[in-house]
Design a protein around this motif. Structure first.
Motif, PDB file in Angstrom:
ATOM      1  N   THR A   1       0.752   4.307 -12.594  1.00 13.11           N
ATOM      2  CA  THR A   1      -0.549   3.818 -12.154  1.00 13.11           C
ATOM      3  C   THR A   1      -1.063   4.666 -10.996  1.00 13.11           C
ATOM      4  N   TRP A   2      -2.399   4.658 -10.795  1.00 15.12           N
ATOM      5  CA  TRP A   2      -2.946   5.510  -9.730  1.00 15.12           C
ATOM      6  C   TRP A   2      -2.519   5.034  -8.345  1.00 15.12           C
ATOM      7  N   GLN A   3      -2.302   3.718  -8.197  1.00 15.13           N
ATOM      8  CA  GLN A   3      -1.854   3.213  -6.895  1.00 15.13           C
ATOM      9  C   GLN A   3      -0.488   3.787  -6.525  1.00 15.13           C
ATOM     10  N   ILE A   4       0.411   3.813  -7.518  1.00 12.91           N
ATOM     11  CA  ILE A   4       1.759   4.315  -7.242  1.00 12.91           C
ATOM     12  C   ILE A   4       1.719   5.826  -7.028  1.00 12.91           C
ATOM     13  N   GLY A   5       0.877   6.500  -7.818  1.00 14.29           N
ATOM     14  CA  GLY A   5       0.707   7.943  -7.615  1.00 14.29           C
ATOM     15  C   GLY A   5       0.259   8.239  -6.197  1.00 14.29           C
ATOM     16  N   ALA A   6      -0.679   7.430  -5.695  1.00 15.46           N
ATOM     17  CA  ALA A   6      -1.180   7.626  -4.330  1.00 15.46           C
ATOM     18  C   ALA A   6      -0.074   7.355  -3.311  1.00 15.46           C
ATOM     19  N   ALA A   7       0.743   6.316  -3.578  1.00 10.26           N
ATOM     20  CA  ALA A   7       1.836   5.988  -2.655  1.00 10.26           C
ATOM     21  C   ALA A   7       2.834   7.133  -2.584  1.00 10.26           C
ATOM     22  N   ILE A   8       3.119   7.734  -3.747  1.00 14.37           N
ATOM     23  CA  ILE A   8       4.061   8.857  -3.782  1.00 14.37           C
ATOM     24  C   ILE A   8       3.488  10.036  -2.997  1.00 14.37           C
ATOM     25  N   THR A   9       2.201  10.298  -3.178  1.00 12.93           N
ATOM     26  CA  THR A   9       1.562  11.396  -2.456  1.00 12.93           C
ATOM     27  C   THR A   9       1.636  11.168  -0.951  1.00 12.93           C
ATOM     28  N   ALA A  10       1.282   9.975  -0.531  1.00 13.56           N
ATOM     29  CA  ALA A  10       1.300   9.680   0.903  1.00 13.56           C
ATOM     30  C   ALA A  10       2.714   9.737   1.455  1.00 13.56           C
ATOM     31  N   GLY A  11       3.690   9.385   0.627  1.00 12.04           N
ATOM     32  CA  GLY A  11       5.089   9.380   1.063  1.00 12.04           C
ATOM     33  C   GLY A  11       5.612  10.755   1.432  1.00 12.04           C
ATOM     34  N   VAL A  12       4.959  11.800   0.936  1.00 10.28           N
ATOM     35  CA  VAL A  12       5.381  13.146   1.315  1.00 10.28           C
ATOM     36  C   VAL A  12       5.080  13.382   2.795  1.00 10.28           C
ATOM     37  N   MET A  13       4.044  12.753   3.293  1.00 10.43           N
ATOM     38  CA  MET A  13       3.700  12.910   4.712  1.00 10.43           C
ATOM     39  C   MET A  13       4.770  12.239   5.581  1.00 10.43           C
ATOM     40  N   ALA A  14       5.148  11.042   5.212  1.00  9.98           N
ATOM     41  CA  ALA A  14       6.241  10.333   5.875  1.00  9.98           C
ATOM     42  C   ALA A  14       6.626   9.221   4.929  1.00  9.98           C
ATOM     43  N   LYS A  15       7.939   8.997   4.762  1.00  8.46           N
ATOM     44  CA  LYS A  15       8.390   8.062   3.740  1.00  8.46           C
ATOM     45  C   LYS A  15       7.860   6.639   3.965  1.00  8.46           C
ATOM     46  N   GLU A  16       7.594   6.315   5.225  1.00  6.94           N
ATOM     47  CA  GLU A  16       7.094   4.968   5.513  1.00  6.94           C
ATOM     48  C   GLU A  16       5.777   4.687   4.791  1.00  6.94           C
ATOM     49  N   PHE A  17       5.007   5.740   4.529  1.00 11.02           N
ATOM     50  CA  PHE A  17       3.695   5.581   3.907  1.00 11.02           C
ATOM     51  C   PHE A  17       3.774   5.041   2.485  1.00 11.02           C
ATOM     52  N   VAL A  18       4.950   5.143   1.835  1.00  9.42           N
ATOM     53  CA  VAL A  18       5.072   4.659   0.459  1.00  9.42           C
ATOM     54  C   VAL A  18       4.713   3.173   0.406  1.00  9.42           C
ATOM     55  N   ILE A  19       5.357   2.401   1.280  1.00  9.14           N
ATOM     56  CA  ILE A  19       5.117   0.960   1.303  1.00  9.14           C
ATOM     57  C   ILE A  19       3.710   0.645   1.807  1.00  9.14           C
ATOM     58  N   ALA A  20       3.339   1.320   2.904  1.00 10.57           N
ATOM     59  CA  ALA A  20       2.038   1.045   3.507  1.00 10.57           C
ATOM     60  C   ALA A  20       0.917   1.271   2.501  1.00 10.57           C
ATOM     61  N   THR A  21       1.010   2.366   1.746  1.00  9.25           N
ATOM     62  CA  THR A  21      -0.038   2.692   0.790  1.00  9.25           C
ATOM     63  C   THR A  21      -0.076   1.691  -0.357  1.00  9.25           C
TER      64      THR A  21
END
Lengths: 642, 82
Positions: A538-558
């Motif tokens: 899904t696009w939401q999970i794709g976005a979470a994965i992308t943001a997670g490259v910046m910092a892993k914490e962003f996976v959940i936040a996104t």
């Protein structure tokens, strides 16, 4: 005002760095020697109206120019840039240390010997007659204890007050050099003669070329004959007794007992860093920045009536960004303090010794254990700690596999996902993530070693220095330098990355946009294509994965933001859990555990390897591995769970 | 025998080193023919081993120690195993 350059040379473990730090204090420049990843340290000190530049050359056992470090030493010394070369010698280990001395005498540099740790030698029953040694060599000899400022002050007096032109090699040394050139001449003559005979068609064994090692052995034998002679003339040994160091090693580095002792110490370092001191300080700092400080700033911005977008940039972009950088700092400082302290005691060499049988199984040497263990805390110090490894193969592999481990930032991600998807067996699921990360690191180390570094195995020859109480000034100083290095280099990257995430999630081509229509959402949509077969495309999970490259914490936040989780209902009760099956949720966790390291880790890999290729490789191969493993997990899981 | 087979407590004299890449490193670390070494202890699983040579301690793997031919001077008596 006069100016001189003093070069410090010596074997590893002689207290050279301590002397360098003691002499120059904080007036140091640290960089790399041109063309190689060997650290270059230059310091300055004023003494008696003289401007002294001190160059700390890498510690080496010989001046044969075989390794990068040895070449740095010989190139610098033969370049004639040093007015004085101080050869720092561990007085408790005179014989082997003198090998480098003899080689330096042959280079014809203005050499001065510094018998360091002479107090320790005397306690061990070794009495060195400085005057006799000086006569036997024909070079000035001084004594230091290494850390007392008095003995360092004396060194500075010697630097400015010694007229090196008054000294010339003794007759014994001159005769040694004649013998050495005779051996070389004879060796070359034999080689030339044999080559001639072979060219004339002779094939007999007696005309085969002599191995180059043959010359090494003859020269070393000559060197050690001289050294034996020097020691016999100037040193008296009291009856040898078992030292404290031996007794400590009976416990810390002897057979199977050594393993639990190591684990206990490791646990201590871990708890200090990630629990008792480091993490508490980090939490307090983080809470202050995201709490008190952010609120105060928000109130101020409110009063000033600044534009919404600017307020969002400052609060969500800059403050959160800086906050996440600063939160790492206490961890880094505590961890590096512990490591530098242990290094200073000599225990790190024992760790390498004790863990070598384990690490050899994955194609690394014992020394790689420390950086890898640190990977469970944070990949950034783990990657930085890899610089203590001897050869490039071990350094690069340790840096490439450490990010697979469950770091402190992945742990909350894993814990949250586990409680969300597997509320009944959350802790077992999280534990399985640790195991998968570790297995992946082990397999990757083995595979990378075989595929990329064929035949680059360095032999494992490791000096076990006597245990010593480390010089605290040096430990603190090294910790400060490493911590500051992290703050400056990685800090700027995290900061930029946070701004990037803020921008991507608040804008699209039309300008300011809600998150579901932002750039991040579009990228997520593209990313989702890759995960159709994984059950989480899904696009939401794709976005979470992308943001997670910046910092892993962003996976959940996104995920929370994009699935529109309200403050009240919390993550577990939200719609996120409903959009996964058990198999796809587990596969998503495996993917999050293994994929591309965060930009901070990547920036650190770039800083340490100095290579964009290795950095790019680290980013891509982890993504590929995570993609493949999570696909496998999903497809197998679907068959099992249904 | 080679250094590979040596047990803790043994004191040995080096006879020769095999030719190869390792030889130069061993020579630099002070392992020359005629040098006396004492085996101190070994890591878990018996490998690597720690030896005392020229008044310092050196750790090396047994596979590398196999390149060093030695002769036994003393087996260490009651010190063995310590």
């Amino acid at each position: 005002m006069s100016a001189i350059t003093v070069a410090l040379v010596g074997n590893p473990n002689t207290g050279k760095s301590t002397i360098f730090n003691g002499l120059t204090g904080s007036h140091q420049q640290i960089g790399n020697w041109a063309g190689v990843t060997v650290e270059k340290k230059v310091g300055h000190v004023h003494h008696e109206g003289c401007d002294i530049t001190v160059v700390d050359l890498p510690g080496t056992y010989s001046a044969n120019a075989h390794s990068a470090e040895e070449r740095v030493v010989t190139d610098f010394l033969t370049g004639g840039k040093a007015d004085l070369v101080l050869d720092i010698i561990d007085s408790t280990n005179l014989e082997r240390n003198l090998l480098l001395t003899v080689q330096l005498l042959e280079l014809g540099v203005p050499l001065m010997l510094d018998l360091n740790m002479h107090d320790e030698a005397r306690r061990n029953g070794i009495n060195i007659d400085v005057r006799k040694l000086q006569e036997a060599l024909g070079t000035p000899v001084v004594q230091t204890t290494g850390r007392e400022s008095e003995s360092l002050h004396h060194l500075l007096d010697v630097f400015t007050g010694t007229d090196m032109s008054r000294y010339e090699p003794s007759r014994r040394i001159k005769r040694h050099m004649e013998q050495e050139s005779a051996i070389r001449t004879r060796f070359e003559a034999i080689q030339a003669y044999r080559a001639e005979r072979r060219a004339a068609g002779e094939t007999g064994e007696e005309f085969a070329p002599l191995p180059e090692n043959e010359l090494d052995e003859q020269l070393m034998t000559l060197h050690y004959t001289l050294i034996r002679d020097l020691v016999r003339r100037s040193v008296t040994f009291a009856r040898e007794r078992r030292s404290t160091s031996d007794r400590v090693d009976d416990v810390l580095a002897n057979g199977f007992m050594a393993l639990p002792m190591f684990l206990l110490l490791l646990y201590g370092v871990f708890m200090l860093t990630f629990d008792w001191v480091g993490q508490s300080a980090a939490d307090a700092l983080g809470a202050f920045i995201s709490g008190t400080f952010k609120e105060a700033l928000a109130a101020t911005l409110e009063r000033l009536a600044v534009a919404d977008w600017l307020r969002s940039l400052v609060l969500d972009g800059i403050v959160d960004g800086v906050g996440s950088v600063v939160a790492f700092v206490p961890l880094i400082f505590v961890l590096f303090f512990c490591l530098n302290f242990l290094e200073g005691t000599g225990y790190m060499a024992r760790v390498a010794f004790v863990m070598d049988p384990v690490m050899r199984c994955v194609g690394l040497t014992g020394k790689a254990i420390m950086p890898l263990m640190m990977g469970f805390g944070c990949a950034v110090p783990a990657i930085m700690a890899a610089r203590t490894l001897d050869n490039r193969k071990d350094r690069v592999i340790a840096m490439l596999v450490a990010p697979f481990l469950t770091c402190g930032a992945k742990l909350p991600v894993m814990a949250l996902l586990a409680t969300m998807f597997f509320p009944k067996s959350a802790s077992n699921v999280v534990f399985s993530m640790y195991v998968i990360g570790l297995l992946m690191a082990v397999c990757a180390a083995k595979a990378l070693g075989k595929a990329l570094f064929k035949g680059e195995d360095a032999p494992f020859l490791l000096e076990l220095p006597p245990y010593r109480w480390p010089d605290m000034r040096s430990v603190l100083y090294e910790t400060w330098v490493e911590g500051r290095g992290y703050l400056v280099k990685a800090g700027t990257v995290i900061f930029a990355a946070c701004l990037m995430v803020w921008f991507l999630s608040n804008f699209n081509l039309g300008g300011w946009a809600p998150e579901s229509e932002s750039f991040l959402a579009s990228i997520g949509g593209g990313m989702a294509v890759l995960f159709r077969l994984h059950g989480f495309g899904t696009w939401q999970i794709g976005a979470a994965i992308t943001a997670g490259v910046m910092a892993k914490e962003f996976v959940i936040a996104t995920l929370a933001v994009l699935y529109g989780v309200g403050e009240a209902e919390g993550l577990v009760g939200s719609g996120i859990a409903a959009s996964f099956t058990a198999a796809s949720a587990y596969a998503f966790m495996v993917f999050s555990q293994l994929y591309t390291p965060c930009v901070t880790a990547l920036a650190t890999i770039h800083k340490e390897t100095g290579s964009w290729r290795w950095t790019g490789f680290a980013a891509l191969y982890t993504f590929a591995a995570a993609w493949a493993v999570s696909l496998l997990v999903y497809q197998v899981g679907r068959l099992v769970v249904g | 025998m080679t250094l590979r087979e040596a047990k803790p407590g043994m004191t040995l004299k080096i006879l020769a080193l095999d030719d190869g890449d390792l030889k130069e490193r061993l020579l630099t670390m002070g392992l020359l023919p005629e040098t006396t070494v004492t085996v101190l202890r070994s890591a878990p699983f018996g490998d690597p081993m720690a030896i005392r040579v020229r008044s310092y301690d050196l750790a090396l793997r047994r596979v590398d120690a196999a390149k060093v031919s030695v002769t036994l001077l003393s087996s260490g008596g009651k010190g063995a195993g310590k």
